[in-house]
Design a protein around this motif. Structure first.
Motif, PDB file in Angstrom:
ATOM      1  N   LEU A  33       0.664  -1.432  -0.627  1.00 47.98           N
ATOM      2  CA  LEU A  33       0.087  -0.156  -0.271  1.00 47.98           C
ATOM      3  C   LEU A  33       1.172   1.502  -0.310  1.00 47.98           C
ATOM      4  O   LEU A  33       0.400   3.090  -0.596  1.00 47.98           O
ATOM      5  N   LYS A  34       1.727   1.362   0.745  1.00 46.58           N
ATOM      6  CA  LYS A  34       3.164   2.479   0.966  1.00 46.58           C
ATOM      7  C   LYS A  34       2.968   2.388  -0.340  1.00 46.58           C
ATOM      8  O   LYS A  34       3.199   4.053  -0.769  1.00 46.58           O
ATOM      9  N   ALA A  35       4.236   1.929  -1.163  1.00 42.92           N
ATOM     10  CA  ALA A  35       4.330   2.113  -2.590  1.00 42.92           C
ATOM     11  C   ALA A  35       3.989   2.250  -3.587  1.00 42.92           C
ATOM     12  O   ALA A  35       3.533   3.290  -4.480  1.00 42.92           O
ATOM     13  N   GLN A  36       1.910   1.894  -3.755  1.00 36.46           N
ATOM     14  CA  GLN A  36       1.337   2.234  -4.023  1.00 36.46           C
ATOM     15  C   GLN A  36       0.918   3.734  -4.366  1.00 36.46           C
ATOM     16  O   GLN A  36       0.080   4.165  -4.597  1.00 36.46           O
ATOM     17  N   LEU A  37       0.751   4.113  -2.792  1.00 37.56           N
ATOM     18  CA  LEU A  37       0.616   5.852  -2.190  1.00 37.56           C
ATOM     19  C   LEU A  37       1.368   6.394  -2.977  1.00 37.56           C
ATOM     20  O   LEU A  37       0.968   7.808  -2.698  1.00 37.56           O
ATOM     21  N   PHE A  38       2.677   5.779  -2.260  1.00 38.72           N
ATOM     22  CA  PHE A  38       3.999   6.701  -3.243  1.00 38.72           C
ATOM     23  C   PHE A  38       3.707   7.281  -4.544  1.00 38.72           C
ATOM     24  O   PHE A  38       4.209   8.718  -4.392  1.00 38.72           O
ATOM     25  N   GLU A  39       2.461   6.503  -5.278  1.00 39.86           N
ATOM     26  CA  GLU A  39       3.297   6.951  -6.836  1.00 39.86           C
ATOM     27  C   GLU A  39       1.817   7.570  -6.699  1.00 39.86           C
ATOM     28  O   GLU A  39       2.200   8.792  -7.975  1.00 39.86           O
ATOM     29  N   CYS A  40       1.487   7.680  -6.328  1.00 42.01           N
ATOM     30  CA  CYS A  40       0.172   9.087  -6.467  1.00 42.01           C
ATOM     31  C   CYS A  40      -0.048  10.160  -5.055  1.00 42.01           C
ATOM     32  O   CYS A  40      -0.977  10.682  -5.034  1.00 42.01           O
ATOM     33  N   ARG A  41       0.873  10.737  -4.493  1.00 44.38           N
ATOM     34  CA  ARG A  41       1.643  11.905  -3.328  1.00 44.38           C
ATOM     35  C   ARG A  41       0.563  12.737  -3.502  1.00 44.38           C
ATOM     36  O   ARG A  41       0.279  13.530  -2.712  1.00 44.38           O
ATOM     37  N   ARG A  42       1.295  13.100  -5.595  1.00 42.00           N
ATOM     38  CA  ARG A  42       0.215  14.869  -5.305  1.00 42.00           C
ATOM     39  C   ARG A  42      -1.334  14.683  -5.846  1.00 42.00           C
ATOM     40  O   ARG A  42      -1.838  15.830  -4.829  1.00 42.00           O
ATOM     41  N   GLU A  43      -1.729  13.560  -6.041  1.00 43.85           N
ATOM     42  CA  GLU A  43      -2.844  13.615  -5.671  1.00 43.85           C
ATOM     43  C   GLU A  43      -3.760  13.829  -4.219  1.00 43.85           C
ATOM     44  O   GLU A  43      -4.842  14.197  -4.620  1.00 43.85           O
TER      45      GLU A  43
END
Length: 97
Positions: free
Chosen positions: A66-76
């Motif tokens: 989940l950390k990796a997945q959320l890392f990709e969309c931090r700006r969003e």
């Protein structure tokens, strides 16, 4: 005697909060409190803690995936959280494992 323009109670309270410096802390609390609701049930269950200080939202997760997945969309995430409270409170999201 001159009458002042009528204001709604909501406008008066909002103005008071802004002038007294209480608006930002309330909005920060709203961001933290709404994390689980905005991110969904699965993310909420895998979140250990959420903390906002000086514009930096620190989210401690129990799942590396989940950390990796959320890392990709931090700006969003920043955009979505700020949109929820109606102003720029979150400047950065840091995901911790």
């Amino acid at each position: 005697m001159r009458r002042q323009q009528a204001q709604s109670i909501g406008d008066v309270i909002a103005e008071y909060l802004r002038e007294s410096g209480l608006e930002k802390p309330l909005l920060e609390r709203e961001v933290v409190a709404s994390w689980g609701e905005l991110m969904g049930e699965m993310t909420a269950r895998l979140t250990r803690s959420v903390e906002l200080k000086d514009g930096v939202l620190r989210v401690r997760l129990s799942s590396a995936a989940l950390k990796a997945q959320l890392f990709e969309c931090r700006r969003e995430l920043v955009r979505k959280l700020n949109e929820h409270v109606g102003c720029e409170v979150v400047k950065e999201v840091r995901l911790l494992g």
